[in-house]
Design a protein around this motif. Structure first.
Motif, short mmCIF file in Angstrom:
data_model
loop_
_atom_site.label_atom_id
_atom_site.label_comp_id
_atom_site.label_asym_id
_atom_site.label_seq_id
_atom_site.Cartn_x
_atom_site.Cartn_y
_atom_site.Cartn_z
N ALA A 63 -23.12 90.87 13.84
CA ALA A 63 -23.84 90.22 14.94
C ALA A 63 -24.07 88.74 14.68
CB ALA A 63 -25.19 90.91 15.17
N GLU A 64 -23.91 88.31 13.42
CA GLU A 64 -24.13 86.91 13.08
C GLU A 64 -22.83 86.23 12.64
OE1 GLU A 64 -28.69 86.76 11.53
OE2 GLU A 64 -27.27 87.76 10.19
N ALA A 65 -21.70 86.80 13.08
CA ALA A 65 -20.41 86.23 12.70
C ALA A 65 -20.25 84.81 13.21
CB ALA A 65 -19.27 87.11 13.22
N GLY A 66 -20.74 84.55 14.43
CA GLY A 66 -20.63 83.21 14.98
C GLY A 66 -21.42 82.19 14.18
N VAL A 67 -22.65 82.55 13.83
CA VAL A 67 -23.47 81.65 13.02
C VAL A 67 -22.83 81.43 11.64
CG1 VAL A 67 -25.69 81.39 11.87
CG2 VAL A 67 -25.60 82.20 14.22
N ALA A 68 -22.32 82.53 11.04
CA ALA A 68 -21.66 82.39 9.74
C ALA A 68 -20.44 81.48 9.84
CB ALA A 68 -21.25 83.76 9.21
N SER A 69 -19.70 81.59 10.95
CA SER A 69 -18.54 80.73 11.17
C SER A 69 -18.97 79.28 11.32
CB SER A 69 -17.77 81.18 12.41
OG SER A 69 -17.33 82.51 12.29
N GLY A 70 -20.03 79.06 12.10
CA GLY A 70 -20.54 77.69 12.25
C GLY A 70 -21.05 77.13 10.94
N LEU A 71 -21.70 78.00 10.13
CA LEU A 71 -22.25 77.55 8.86
C LEU A 71 -21.15 77.13 7.89
CD1 LEU A 71 -24.72 77.16 7.04
CD2 LEU A 71 -24.52 79.57 6.38
N VAL A 72 -20.09 77.93 7.78
CA VAL A 72 -19.04 77.59 6.82
C VAL A 72 -18.25 76.37 7.29
CG1 VAL A 72 -17.23 79.12 7.77
CG2 VAL A 72 -17.25 78.56 5.34
N ASN A 73 -18.06 76.23 8.60
CA ASN A 73 -17.44 75.01 9.12
C ASN A 73 -18.31 73.79 8.83
OD1 ASN A 73 -14.82 75.07 10.79
ND2 ASN A 73 -15.85 76.95 11.44
N THR A 74 -19.63 73.96 9.03
CA THR A 74 -20.55 72.86 8.75
C THR A 74 -20.51 72.49 7.28
OG1 THR A 74 -22.00 73.57 10.55
CG2 THR A 74 -22.96 72.13 8.88
N SER A 75 -20.48 73.50 6.40
CA SER A 75 -20.44 73.23 4.96
C SER A 75 -19.23 72.39 4.61
CB SER A 75 -20.41 74.56 4.18
OG SER A 75 -21.58 75.30 4.40
N TYR A 76 -18.07 72.77 5.11
CA TYR A 76 -16.84 72.05 4.78
C TYR A 76 -16.86 70.63 5.37
CZ TYR A 76 -11.89 71.11 4.05
OH TYR A 76 -10.70 70.55 3.64
N GLN A 77 -17.31 70.50 6.62
CA GLN A 77 -17.30 69.18 7.26
C GLN A 77 -18.33 68.24 6.64
OE1 GLN A 77 -15.06 68.11 9.39
NE2 GLN A 77 -14.05 70.11 9.42
N ILE A 78 -19.52 68.75 6.35
CA ILE A 78 -20.53 67.91 5.71
C ILE A 78 -20.08 67.52 4.31
CG2 ILE A 78 -22.90 67.85 4.82
CD1 ILE A 78 -22.72 67.58 7.83
N GLY A 79 -19.48 68.47 3.58
CA GLY A 79 -18.94 68.14 2.27
C GLY A 79 -17.87 67.07 2.36
N SER A 80 -17.00 67.17 3.36
CA SER A 80 -15.95 66.18 3.55
C SER A 80 -16.54 64.80 3.82
CB SER A 80 -15.04 66.59 4.71
OG SER A 80 -14.45 67.84 4.47
N ALA A 81 -17.51 64.74 4.73
CA ALA A 81 -18.11 63.45 5.09
C ALA A 81 -18.87 62.85 3.91
CB ALA A 81 -19.04 63.63 6.29
N LEU A 82 -19.65 63.68 3.22
CA LEU A 82 -20.42 63.20 2.09
C LEU A 82 -19.51 62.74 0.96
CD1 LEU A 82 -23.11 62.77 0.65
CD2 LEU A 82 -23.06 65.17 -0.04
#
Length: 466
Positions: free
Chosen positions: A398-417
């Protein structure tokens, strides 16, 4: 009622349309990444025709990254509430509109706003695509291979963007680096209802306060990170953005702890596998994207390659990633488990980037770039898919979408930082000792980030097989 009748995805799993669905999901990842790299060669032409000053060109890139990174968690939550297919389609409409507007823009503010709309569309597409992937392949032996195809689409998109940017700018004009997305979006919008089940809208509501604080907090943080190398890390602008972002993100965490229906259930972060996989993705982005960025600069500014030639020089690395992710990584992960794959990947990535750090100013592609880039690519191929799969598969369905958003956010924030921090290192070292030394310092920093990823993955990930 049979399981097949009660689950619209069950019919799809046994139909030929599953291949179409995976093709659309991979195309989504391809385009989202391509849209970040395709503008590089066109920047000077865009700046001239749209009236940008020299210090404003970076915002053609930054506007996309800020909107993308800031809205990913919200995109994941919307996907859970309203159905991944619907949010996937809405994201493509936004990306289409933003692409048209960016190509037609004649002023800086219109161009920047259009790029922001593109980024917002990408922030809806990316988590919805991963949720749709889980709908198609979750619980089947084909899931690791599906994740591998999805993961391989990213480096292909990045490299293709360099090629296409040069070709389109030279022969058709810079607006086509944006227009190229339009026909792709039209085709995907037409095929989406054929490829994916409609899904059922979940009961619940959006945590508006959490959405506002989380989105603006992430956007301000990314803004501060990407702006810092140009404005300075200790300027009022940078410190204000980072400080405001941190305050809002703290408020977001407090809100999520108290909200009845949070945007991000904090209990998810207490799942060791999910948390460890997200940290791995963050550090992969922080090491890999700066390596790719500075490798392009080294090829062009030190070895004298053209933009097109530098793109061609990255093809062997891209090909190895594609083969590694789709052929070898799923098999190795099934045999050796997540932790062994991710830690081995970080080791190889660190070694490859360290080899680049040792490349001299009078180096050569064959002796110094090709071997190092292939070692680094091997590491990325091993680590990316298992950590991505674990980050999503560890969450409740039921939280697959949030988990998908979270892992995308992790990678993108890591990339930017990572890119912002290592750009600052490269500028400081290169300004005193020369461009090549600056790039070497950035590569060395990326190698240290890979070491941090190795430590985190060893400590947090279990050795269970996928």
């Amino acid at each position: 009622m049979s399981t097949t009748q009660s689950n619209p995805g069950a019919v799809l799993l046994r139909s030929p349309r599953r291949g179409l669905g995976l093709t659309l999901i991979a195309a989504a990842q391809f385009v989202v990444i391509m849209d970040t790299s395709i503008i590089g060669v066109a920047l000077s032409d865009i700046g001239r025709d749209a009236g940008f000053g020299a210090d404003g060109l970076s915002w053609i890139f930054n506007a996309y990254v800020i909107a993308f990174g800031g809205l990913l968690l919200l995109g994941g939550r919307l996907s859970d509430l309203f159905g991944a297919r619907k949010i996937f389609s809405i994201g493509w409409v936004a990306l289409l509109v933003g692409s048209l507007a960016a190509g037609l823009a004649t002023t800086p503010w219109v161009e920047i706003a259009a790029r922001g709309v593109q980024g917002a569309g990408a922030a809806l597409i990316a988590p919805a695509a991963l949720t749709l992937l889980m709908t198609l392949f979750g619980g089947t032996p084909m899931l690791p291979r599906a994740f591998a195809v999805y993961g391989a689409a990213a480096p292909i998109g990045g490299t293709a963007g360099v090629f296409l940017g040069g070709l389109l700018t030279e022969y058709l004009g810079w607006p086509w680096v944006f227009y190229i997305t339009v026909p792709i979006a039209v085709v995907i919008l037409a095929l989406t209802p054929l490829a994916f089940p409609a899904g059922v809208r979940a009961t619940g509501r959006i945590d508006v306060i959490g959405a506002v604080t989380g989105t603006i907090g992430l956007a301000l943080t990314v803004f501060g990170i990407v702006r810092a190398p140009e404005a300075g890390w200790l300027t009022v602008e940078t410190l204000g953005a980072l400080g405001g972002g941190i305050v809002l993100l703290v408020g977001f965490v407090v809100r999520q702890a108290r909200a009845a229906e949070p945007l991000l259930r904090l209990g998810m972060l207490r799942m060791p596998q999910l948390a460890g996989a997200n940290i791995a993705q963050l550090l992969l982005g922080a090491a890999w994207i700066p390596m790719w960025f500075f490798l392009n600069l080294y090829l062009q500014n030190v070895l004298g390659a053209s933009a097109f030639a530098s793109g061609a020089a990255l093809v062997p690395m891209t090909a190895l990633i594609v083969v590694g992710m789709t052929v070898f990584a799923p098999r190795l992960a099934a045999r050796f488990g997540t932790r062994a794959m991710v830690t081995s990947g970080f080791v190889l990535l660190g070694i490859g980037v360290a080899m680049l750090a040792l490349a001299p100013a009078d180096g050569s592609y064959a002796a110094h770039v090709l071997p190092a880039s292939l070692v680094a690519a091997s590491g990325m191929a091993l680590a990316f898919v298992p950590s991505l799969t674990t980050a999503i598969a560890s969450a409740p369905p039921a939280e697959a979408g949030v988990a998908s958003g979270l892992v995308n956010t992790s990678y993108q924030i890591g990339s930017a930082l990572g890119l912002a921090a290592l750009s600052a290192v490269s500028t400081a070292v290169g300004g005193a000792t020369g461009e090549s030394a600056g790039y070497s310092a950035a590569f060395a920093g990326a190698a240290l980030i890979a070491v941090a990823g190795l430590i985190a993955a060893t400590a947090m990930l279990r050795s269970a097989r996928n």
